[in-house]
Each structure stands twice: as C-alpha cells, then as structure tokens.
Design a protein around this motif. Structure first.
Motif, PDB file in Angstrom:
ATOM      1  N   SER A  33       0.847  -1.156   0.081  1.00 56.25           N
ATOM      2  CA  SER A  33      -0.067  -0.133  -0.128  1.00 56.25           C
ATOM      3  C   SER A  33       1.073   1.296   0.121  1.00 56.25           C
ATOM      4  O   SER A  33       0.433   2.215  -0.688  1.00 56.25           O
ATOM      5  CB  SER A  33      -0.792  -0.201   1.314  1.00 56.25           C
ATOM      6  OG  SER A  33      -1.703   1.262   1.179  1.00 56.25           O
ATOM      7  N   ALA A  34       1.891   1.364   0.839  1.00 51.05           N
ATOM      8  CA  ALA A  34       2.784   2.438   0.843  1.00 51.05           C
ATOM      9  C   ALA A  34       3.427   2.622  -0.282  1.00 51.05           C
ATOM     10  O   ALA A  34       3.838   3.532  -1.101  1.00 51.05           O
ATOM     11  CB  ALA A  34       3.860   2.206   1.810  1.00 51.05           C
ATOM     12  N   ARG A  36       2.343   1.684  -3.593  1.00 48.75           N
ATOM     13  CA  ARG A  36       1.505   2.212  -4.513  1.00 48.75           C
ATOM     14  C   ARG A  36       1.145   3.652  -4.194  1.00 48.75           C
ATOM     15  O   ARG A  36       1.121   4.231  -5.184  1.00 48.75           O
ATOM     16  CB  ARG A  36       0.216   1.364  -3.986  1.00 48.75           C
ATOM     17  CG  ARG A  36      -1.006   1.591  -5.158  1.00 48.75           C
ATOM     18  CD  ARG A  36      -2.159   0.720  -5.092  1.00 48.75           C
ATOM     19  NE  ARG A  36      -2.672   0.928  -3.875  1.00 48.75           N
ATOM     20  CZ  ARG A  36      -3.345   0.115  -3.031  1.00 48.75           C
ATOM     21  NH1 ARG A  36      -3.269  -1.144  -3.808  1.00 48.75           N
ATOM     22  NH2 ARG A  36      -3.966   0.217  -1.816  1.00 48.75           N
ATOM     23  N   LYS A  37       0.897   3.837  -2.870  1.00 53.60           N
ATOM     24  CA  LYS A  37       0.661   5.514  -2.624  1.00 53.60           C
ATOM     25  C   LYS A  37       2.106   6.564  -3.172  1.00 53.60           C
ATOM     26  O   LYS A  37       1.770   7.479  -3.771  1.00 53.60           O
ATOM     27  CB  LYS A  37       0.701   5.590  -1.101  1.00 53.60           C
ATOM     28  CG  LYS A  37       0.139   7.047  -0.803  1.00 53.60           C
ATOM     29  CD  LYS A  37      -1.013   7.475  -1.255  1.00 53.60           C
ATOM     30  CE  LYS A  37      -1.520   8.931  -0.654  1.00 53.60           C
ATOM     31  NZ  LYS A  37      -2.596   9.183  -1.055  1.00 53.60           N
ATOM     32  N   ALA A  38       3.181   5.801  -3.110  1.00 55.54           N
ATOM     33  CA  ALA A  38       4.385   6.375  -3.491  1.00 55.54           C
ATOM     34  C   ALA A  38       4.140   6.701  -5.141  1.00 55.54           C
ATOM     35  O   ALA A  38       4.409   7.488  -5.702  1.00 55.54           O
ATOM     36  CB  ALA A  38       5.586   5.802  -3.072  1.00 55.54           C
ATOM     37  N   ASP A  40       1.642   6.465  -7.136  1.00 57.38           N
ATOM     38  CA  ASP A  40       0.486   7.580  -7.415  1.00 57.38           C
ATOM     39  C   ASP A  40       1.036   8.831  -7.165  1.00 57.38           C
ATOM     40  O   ASP A  40       0.976   9.706  -7.939  1.00 57.38           O
ATOM     41  CB  ASP A  40      -0.786   7.488  -6.170  1.00 57.38           C
ATOM     42  CG  ASP A  40      -1.556   6.011  -6.707  1.00 57.38           C
ATOM     43  OD1 ASP A  40      -1.223   5.320  -8.036  1.00 57.38           O
ATOM     44  OD2 ASP A  40      -2.136   5.650  -5.731  1.00 57.38           O
ATOM     45  N   LYS A  41       1.854   9.294  -6.155  1.00 53.91           N
ATOM     46  CA  LYS A  41       2.327  10.436  -5.949  1.00 53.91           C
ATOM     47  C   LYS A  41       3.523  11.052  -6.920  1.00 53.91           C
ATOM     48  O   LYS A  41       3.147  12.252  -7.327  1.00 53.91           O
ATOM     49  CB  LYS A  41       3.214  10.713  -4.567  1.00 53.91           C
ATOM     50  CG  LYS A  41       2.248  10.819  -3.476  1.00 53.91           C
ATOM     51  CD  LYS A  41       2.762  11.002  -1.969  1.00 53.91           C
ATOM     52  CE  LYS A  41       1.793  11.208  -0.856  1.00 53.91           C
ATOM     53  NZ  LYS A  41       2.596  11.644   0.289  1.00 53.91           N
ATOM     54  N   GLU A  74      -2.108  14.536  -4.712  1.00 53.42           N
ATOM     55  CA  GLU A  74      -1.071  13.803  -4.066  1.00 53.42           C
ATOM     56  C   GLU A  74      -1.412  13.389  -2.594  1.00 53.42           C
ATOM     57  O   GLU A  74      -1.149  12.470  -2.285  1.00 53.42           O
ATOM     58  CB  GLU A  74       0.439  14.610  -3.905  1.00 53.42           C
ATOM     59  CG  GLU A  74       1.028  14.475  -5.177  1.00 53.42           C
ATOM     60  CD  GLU A  74       2.448  15.545  -5.107  1.00 53.42           C
ATOM     61  OE1 GLU A  74       2.847  15.739  -3.651  1.00 53.42           O
ATOM     62  OE2 GLU A  74       3.189  15.561  -6.046  1.00 53.42           O
ATOM     63  N   LYS A  75      -2.067  14.459  -1.773  1.00 54.79           N
ATOM     64  CA  LYS A  75      -2.363  14.111  -0.722  1.00 54.79           C
ATOM     65  C   LYS A  75      -3.602  13.274  -0.500  1.00 54.79           C
ATOM     66  O   LYS A  75      -3.797  12.385   0.159  1.00 54.79           O
ATOM     67  CB  LYS A  75      -2.753  15.688   0.169  1.00 54.79           C
ATOM     68  CG  LYS A  75      -3.028  15.392   1.606  1.00 54.79           C
ATOM     69  CD  LYS A  75      -3.236  16.752   2.160  1.00 54.79           C
ATOM     70  CE  LYS A  75      -3.497  16.770   3.722  1.00 54.79           C
ATOM     71  NZ  LYS A  75      -3.583  18.069   4.430  1.00 54.79           N
ATOM     72  N   TYR A  76      -4.788  13.548  -1.307  1.00 55.07           N
ATOM     73  CA  TYR A  76      -6.026  12.794  -1.314  1.00 55.07           C
ATOM     74  C   TYR A  76      -6.594  11.698  -2.068  1.00 55.07           C
ATOM     75  O   TYR A  76      -7.505  11.025  -2.208  1.00 55.07           O
ATOM     76  CB  TYR A  76      -7.354  13.971  -1.244  1.00 55.07           C
ATOM     77  CG  TYR A  76      -7.053  15.038  -0.080  1.00 55.07           C
ATOM     78  CD1 TYR A  76      -7.179  14.328   1.240  1.00 55.07           C
ATOM     79  CD2 TYR A  76      -6.730  16.140  -0.327  1.00 55.07           C
ATOM     80  CE1 TYR A  76      -7.171  15.323   2.205  1.00 55.07           C
ATOM     81  CE2 TYR A  76      -6.467  17.062   0.729  1.00 55.07           C
ATOM     82  CZ  TYR A  76      -6.721  16.676   2.079  1.00 55.07           C
ATOM     83  OH  TYR A  76      -6.675  17.408   3.333  1.00 55.07           O
TER      84      TYR A  76
END
Length: 77
Positions: A33-34, A36-38, A40-41, A74-76
């Motif tokens: 998850s981390a 994937r979030k990175a 995405d950012k 990036e945040k949401y």
C-alpha cells in the motif's frame, strides 16, 4: 522525480525480500500500500509537469495554482 522513483524501487525490493522471507501477509500488504501510494504521488507529480508544459504560461499565479492542485491530488488521491 528520479529520487522518488529510486525510493519506490527500494520499497519494491524490500517487498520481494519480505515475501521471500515469509513475512505475514498483513505486513506485506501494508508495504504494498505504501509503495502504491508513492507511485501515485510520482504519477501526479509527472502529470503536473505535463500540464505545466502544455499550458506553457509564464504566469506565476497559474503555475502556483497548478502546484497547489498537484499537492491536493498527491494528498487525497
């Protein structure tokens, strides 16, 4: 951007090590998850660059608004 991608690359390598060492699925899922979030950012940052190039406006206010919108994504997202 290269630094972001290298960090993500390190996260993926760590994920492989976690799976190979038999770490619990929940631990692996959390790290996935981390990563994937990175990713995405990094994607949103790249898209902001694309928008700035497409707009090709030298107006500082417009550029600030694009940056602000990117930070929100990036945040949401």
């Amino acid at each position: 951007m290269v630094n972001r991608l290298k960090r993500i690359e390190g996260q993926v390598r760590a994920l492989i090590e976690m799976v190979e060492s038999g770490r619990p699925c929940e631990d692996v899922a959390q790290q996935m998850s981390a990563a994937r979030k990175a990713m995405d950012k990094a994607f949103f940052r790249m898209m902001a660059c694309s928008v700035m190039e497409s707009v090709a406006v030298s107006d500082d206010e417009t550029m600030r608004e694009v940056e602000r919108s990117t930070r929100i994504l990036e945040k949401y997202a």
